[in-house]
Design an enzyme around this catalytic site. Structure first.
Site, short mmCIF file in Angstrom:
data_model
loop_
_atom_site.label_atom_id
_atom_site.label_comp_id
_atom_site.label_asym_id
_atom_site.label_seq_id
_atom_site.Cartn_x
_atom_site.Cartn_y
_atom_site.Cartn_z
N TYR A 2 0.86 -1.19 0.00
CA TYR A 2 0.00 0.00 0.00
C TYR A 2 0.89 1.24 0.00
O TYR A 2 1.61 1.51 0.98
CB TYR A 2 -0.90 0.03 1.24
CG TYR A 2 -2.01 -1.00 1.26
CD1 TYR A 2 -2.33 -1.77 0.15
CD2 TYR A 2 -2.75 -1.20 2.43
CE1 TYR A 2 -3.35 -2.70 0.19
CE2 TYR A 2 -3.78 -2.14 2.47
CZ TYR A 2 -4.07 -2.88 1.35
OH TYR A 2 -5.09 -3.81 1.40
N PRO B 156 -16.74 -4.53 0.81
CA PRO B 156 -18.00 -4.81 1.52
C PRO B 156 -19.21 -4.08 0.95
O PRO B 156 -20.34 -4.43 1.29
CB PRO B 156 -17.70 -4.33 2.95
CG PRO B 156 -16.67 -3.26 2.76
CD PRO B 156 -15.81 -3.74 1.63
N LEU C 249 -18.64 -5.13 -11.32
CA LEU C 249 -19.11 -5.66 -10.04
C LEU C 249 -20.31 -4.86 -9.56
O LEU C 249 -20.36 -3.63 -9.72
CB LEU C 249 -18.00 -5.59 -8.99
CG LEU C 249 -16.83 -6.56 -9.14
CD1 LEU C 249 -15.80 -6.32 -8.03
CD2 LEU C 249 -17.31 -8.00 -9.09
#
Length: 310
Positions: free
Chosen positions: A68, A224, A232
């Protein structure tokens, strides 16, 4: 079942745990945690301030990775969090930074690369042990797919992680983007948590969730709220979510997070944000109560799962 001790509802700093207490690798943590990936969008001072705000809100479970921000996020976490905060920092391996590439990371699945990634995490976080390390697989869920020498057998990967655990460099092993069969194979190694893409509108891994519940493994869904990749589904597009949000006076995102917490007691959340207001909203989602009628309407939303490979 023993009642939850009152102290379990408070963090080490005395803040109430958002979502109440959950369990991760034998520790009590807030069921609403924080996914740190988006800290790379901030400068160092703002990133440190956001993490300190998370501690104030009772968040004591932070998910990160060396890849990250090419180490930036881990360095900020190491600087911002103090031992007295009692925050459980979870990292992951299986990829490495690729700043010059079209995607800012590339797979690093070979055992030697996994060991290097753990050492990078230790150095970046400034710790002697990473409490929990998730192995990010590349054969399931949205994201990169392994090719060539990056196609590595799960048993070979678990072998090196088990060695690292025995050496004390990691405390526990988790899995990410793992198939149901992969999880079954890995159980003898001792698995503390599973991180798979999962939401109200993408419930294809329900059997994996149920196996985790049966085995006492924390279920920590990423994406989530759906929709991180084109193609998606997004929970905000669902009429049932919009209706529940309007009826309860909360946001669709809060409904999506609350549904996950209601759906299975072993669920822990790690929503990410770089916005202090969104951080507060995510924490407050842990207090949203869904009645039976609302839950039934949300449960009836169809799952439209589809792997998106990059």
């Amino acid at each position: 079942m023993n009642p939850t001790a009152p102290s379990d509802h408070l963090t080490a700093s005395g803040a109430a745990r958002p979502g109440g207490p959950g369990a991760l690798m034998g520790r009590t943590v807030s069921r609403v945690g924080y996914g740190a990936m988006q800290l790379e969008r901030l400068d160092r001072d703002a990133a440190v301030a956001l993490l300190r705000r998370a501690v104030e809100l009772g968040i004591d479970h932070v998910d990160t990775a060396h890849f990250y921000g090419n180490g930036f996020v881990n360095e900020v976490i190491g600087a911002a969090l103090r031992p007295a905060d009692g925050v459980l920092v979870v990292s992951k391996v299986g990829a490495e930074p690729n700043p010059a590439g079209p995607v800012p990371l590339r797979l690093a699945q070979r055992p030697k690369q996994l060991r290097t990634a753990v050492e990078d995490n230790l150095r970046g976080l400034g710790v002697e042990q990473v409490p929990l390390v998730n192995l990010r697989r590349a054969d399931h869920g949205p994201g990169l797919r392994a090719q060539g020498d990056q196609v590595v057998d799960l048993d070979d990967q678990l072998a090196v992680l088990t060695e690292l655990r025995a050496e004390g460099k990691i405390g526990a092993i988790g899995l990410s983007s793992v198939t149901l069969e992969g999880l079954r194979r890995a159980l003898p190694a001792g698995i503390a948590c599973v991180q798979n893409a999962y939401s109200l509108v993408a419930r294809g891994d329900e059997d994996t969730l149920r196996l985790c519940l049966a085995e006492g493994i924390a279920w920590v869904p990423y994406f989530p709220l759906g929709g991180a990749f084109a193609g998606l589904p997004k929970i905000a597009d669902e009429p049932a979510v919009a209706a529940a949000a309007q009826a309860l006076g909360v946001s669709p995102a809060q409904i999506g997070l609350a549904w996950l917490l209601h759906h299975s007691q072993n669920t822990l959340l790690i929503p990410g944000t770089a916005d202090p207001a969104h951080l507060v909203a995510n924490a407050e989602a842990g207090s949203v109560v869904l009645d039976g009628e609302t839950l039934a309407a949300l449960d009836a939303v169809p799952s439209r799962t589809g792997d998106i490979a990059l």
